[in-house]
Write a protein that holds these residues in place. Structure first.
Motif, PDB file in Angstrom:
ATOM      1  N   HIS A  83       0.829  -1.243  -0.052  1.00 50.83           N
ATOM      2  CA  HIS A  83       0.039  -0.094  -0.029  1.00 50.83           C
ATOM      3  C   HIS A  83       0.866   1.413   0.045  1.00 50.83           C
ATOM      4  O   HIS A  83       2.203   1.143   0.172  1.00 50.83           O
ATOM      5  CB  HIS A  83      -0.885   0.042   1.261  1.00 50.83           C
ATOM      6  N   GLY A  84       0.263   2.347  -0.178  1.00 45.90           N
ATOM      7  CA  GLY A  84       1.007   3.697  -0.129  1.00 45.90           C
ATOM      8  C   GLY A  84       1.864   3.805  -1.350  1.00 45.90           C
ATOM      9  O   GLY A  84       3.059   4.420  -1.103  1.00 45.90           O
ATOM     10  N   GLY A  85       1.534   3.390  -2.545  1.00 45.66           N
ATOM     11  CA  GLY A  85       2.322   3.472  -3.881  1.00 45.66           C
ATOM     12  C   GLY A  85       3.011   2.128  -4.205  1.00 45.66           C
ATOM     13  O   GLY A  85       4.014   2.366  -4.801  1.00 45.66           O
ATOM     14  N   GLY A  86       3.094   1.186  -3.474  1.00 49.77           N
ATOM     15  CA  GLY A  86       3.909   0.033  -3.549  1.00 49.77           C
ATOM     16  C   GLY A  86       3.422  -0.856  -4.704  1.00 49.77           C
ATOM     17  O   GLY A  86       4.188  -1.824  -4.911  1.00 49.77           O
ATOM     18  N   GLY A  87       2.486  -0.512  -5.344  1.00 50.42           N
ATOM     19  CA  GLY A  87       1.940  -1.442  -6.445  1.00 50.42           C
ATOM     20  C   GLY A  87       0.835  -2.357  -6.138  1.00 50.42           C
ATOM     21  O   GLY A  87       0.349  -2.254  -4.998  1.00 50.42           O
ATOM     22  N   ASP A  88       0.390  -2.882  -7.027  1.00 46.03           N
ATOM     23  CA  ASP A  88      -0.828  -3.678  -7.034  1.00 46.03           C
ATOM     24  C   ASP A  88      -0.584  -5.232  -6.603  1.00 46.03           C
ATOM     25  O   ASP A  88       0.548  -5.691  -6.628  1.00 46.03           O
ATOM     26  CB  ASP A  88      -1.889  -3.788  -8.514  1.00 46.03           C
ATOM     27  N   TRP A  89      -1.666  -6.198  -6.192  1.00 47.24           N
ATOM     28  CA  TRP A  89      -1.315  -7.535  -5.859  1.00 47.24           C
ATOM     29  C   TRP A  89      -0.830  -8.275  -7.075  1.00 47.24           C
ATOM     30  O   TRP A  89      -0.143  -9.284  -6.632  1.00 47.24           O
ATOM     31  CB  TRP A  89      -2.586  -7.678  -5.240  1.00 47.24           C
ATOM     32  N   SER A  90      -1.093  -8.028  -8.271  1.00 49.46           N
ATOM     33  CA  SER A  90      -0.515  -8.782  -9.092  1.00 49.46           C
ATOM     34  C   SER A  90       0.724  -8.640  -9.396  1.00 49.46           C
ATOM     35  O   SER A  90       1.634  -9.552  -9.592  1.00 49.46           O
ATOM     36  CB  SER A  90      -1.466  -8.297 -10.676  1.00 49.46           C
ATOM     37  N   ARG A  91       1.306  -7.364  -9.191  1.00 50.69           N
ATOM     38  CA  ARG A  91       2.632  -7.307  -9.263  1.00 50.69           C
ATOM     39  C   ARG A  91       3.374  -7.863  -8.033  1.00 50.69           C
ATOM     40  O   ARG A  91       4.421  -8.417  -8.021  1.00 50.69           O
ATOM     41  CB  ARG A  91       3.365  -5.594  -9.081  1.00 50.69           C
ATOM     42  N   ASN A  94       3.611 -11.684  -8.725  1.00 49.73           N
ATOM     43  CA  ASN A  94       4.372 -12.305  -9.838  1.00 49.73           C
ATOM     44  C   ASN A  94       5.682 -11.451  -9.921  1.00 49.73           C
ATOM     45  O   ASN A  94       6.522 -12.153 -10.550  1.00 49.73           O
ATOM     46  CB  ASN A  94       3.551 -11.759 -11.162  1.00 49.73           C
ATOM     47  N   GLU A  95       5.682 -10.231  -9.381  1.00 50.38           N
ATOM     48  CA  GLU A  95       6.962  -9.714  -9.600  1.00 50.38           C
ATOM     49  C   GLU A  95       7.668  -9.010  -8.078  1.00 50.38           C
ATOM     50  O   GLU A  95       8.299  -7.991  -8.339  1.00 50.38           O
ATOM     51  CB  GLU A  95       6.749  -8.588 -10.373  1.00 50.38           C
ATOM     52  N   GLY A  96       7.244  -9.738  -7.012  1.00 51.91           N
ATOM     53  CA  GLY A  96       7.565  -9.210  -5.881  1.00 51.91           C
ATOM     54  C   GLY A  96       9.116  -9.654  -5.335  1.00 51.91           C
ATOM     55  O   GLY A  96       9.781 -10.455  -5.946  1.00 51.91           O
ATOM     56  N   SER A  97       9.472  -9.259  -4.200  1.00 53.11           N
ATOM     57  CA  SER A  97      10.727  -9.538  -3.731  1.00 53.11           C
ATOM     58  C   SER A  97      10.930 -11.249  -3.455  1.00 53.11           C
ATOM     59  O   SER A  97      10.088 -11.915  -3.304  1.00 53.11           O
ATOM     60  CB  SER A  97      10.925  -8.974  -2.388  1.00 53.11           C
ATOM     61  N   LYS A 152       5.518 -17.919 -16.353  1.00 47.05           N
ATOM     62  CA  LYS A 152       4.878 -16.696 -16.195  1.00 47.05           C
ATOM     63  C   LYS A 152       3.684 -16.320 -17.354  1.00 47.05           C
ATOM     64  O   LYS A 152       2.917 -15.508 -17.353  1.00 47.05           O
ATOM     65  CB  LYS A 152       5.811 -15.792 -16.069  1.00 47.05           C
ATOM     66  N   GLU A 153       4.041 -17.172 -18.323  1.00 46.54           N
ATOM     67  CA  GLU A 153       3.068 -16.898 -19.478  1.00 46.54           C
ATOM     68  C   GLU A 153       2.100 -17.675 -19.589  1.00 46.54           C
ATOM     69  O   GLU A 153       0.959 -17.559 -20.315  1.00 46.54           O
ATOM     70  CB  GLU A 153       3.799 -17.086 -20.693  1.00 46.54           C
TER      71      GLU A 153
END
Length: 315
Positions: A83-91, A94-97, A152-153
């Motif tokens: 939250h607070g500008g960190g991106g959405d749940w899809s990110r 799929n592209e998290g730490s 991922k595809e």
């Protein structure tokens, strides 16, 4: 550390996820009222005790464990600012730490400099809710977490979903290569467990269930865990995740806190028989404000007094 009488209370470590205010993704502490884990006092005036300065600069799902010799504590967390500008749940999925956040302490008051450890494989989309289990036979910790894996595809039903992974460590600095720990063909997250009577009792959230499920095995790596109960607590909550399980300091009673995410946060359940899968909700309890996915650890008398003295509160 094996004598029940030395325990004087519990430490509740959690985050709050105040989505509306863009905060809460820090680590908060609460102290039980003596050996009563149904009533808590927030420490540090309800403000964060630890704040992440690394990675995404948000920490969720904190888990705390005491070393087998009782002289050190390790605190793990998810590296995620949702939250607070960190991106959405899809990110985030799929592209998290691919790293976990780690702190160490010898007294629960003074904490080491924060560090990160990359534990997930290159194709993992995230590392969520890391926990640790100490194995006395091998004298090492099994650190386990949820990672999104697969092409991922590909579509979700074509093989991309959360598996539970595990890596071994002796010091929370050096980790073995990760391996798949739980793979049920659908997303499984938030696994936690407790050892009792020579058995492991494991609780997780699985896709398709509204709340957590319980199973048991003969050991951590038993390939054939036996189901005990699905959708625990569905009588009292709309949905649940982030289970916390721990034993009473005083009797043969076990507590299971389940996070009714999006609604009330944690709600407590109780049983006197882990094998039964029968859980009841206490008639009265008072938990911290909006607690989200965390952990509960028993405290010795000296631990308890030290926290009281440092934070200047008399419960």
């Amino acid at each position: 550390m094996t004598i029940k009488e030395i325990y004087a209370g519990y430490l509740f470590v959690y985050f709050t996820d105040d989505e509306g205010q863009g905060g809460g993704e820090e680590i908060y502490f609460a102290l039980s009222q003596g050996n009563d884990p149904l009533h808590w006092q927030e420490l540090n005036g309800g403000k964060p005790v630890l704040v992440s300065q690394l990675g995404e600069k948000g920490v969720r799902d904190p888990f705390i464990i005491r070393s087998p010799h009782g002289d050190k504590f390790f605190l793990l967390g998810t590296d995620l600012k949702a939250h607070g500008g960190g991106g959405d749940w899809s990110r985030a999925v799929n592209e998290g730490s691919r790293s976990i956040l780690i702190w160490e302490s010898q007294d629960l008051i003074h904490w080491s400099e924060q560090r990160m450890a990359q534990v997930a494989p290159p194709d993992a989309g995230c590392v969520w809710a890391p926990e640790a289990f100490y194995d006395a036979d091998s004298e090492q910790y099994f650190v386990y977490w949820a990672s999104m894996l697969g092409d991922k595809e590909a579509e979700r039903d074509k093989g991309r979903y959360h598996r539970m992974l595990v890596a071994r460590t002796k010091d929370f600095v050096n980790f073995s290569e990760p391996e798949v720990y739980i793979d049920y063909g659908v997303s499984v997250i938030d696994t936690t467990m407790i050892q009792e009577g020579g058995r492991i009792f494991r609780f997780s959230k699985k896709e398709g269930l509204t709340s957590v499920f319980q199973e048991t095995g003969n050991s951590f790596f038993d390939p054939n865990f036996t189901p005990i109960r699905e959708n625990i607590g569905q009588e009292w909550m709309k949905r649940g995740e982030g289970p916390i399980v721990f034993k009473s300091n005083e009797e043969d009673k076990w507590y299971l806190f389940i996070d009714e995410y999006g609604f009330r946060g944690y709600l407590p359940l109780v049983t006197t028989d882990l094998n039964s899968g029968v859980w009841t909700m206490p008639a009265e309890f008072s938990l911290p404000t909006k607690p989200r996915h965390g952990s509960v650890m028993p405290l010795t008398c000296s631990d308890y007094k030290r926290l009281l003295t440092h934070y200047g509160r008399d419960l």
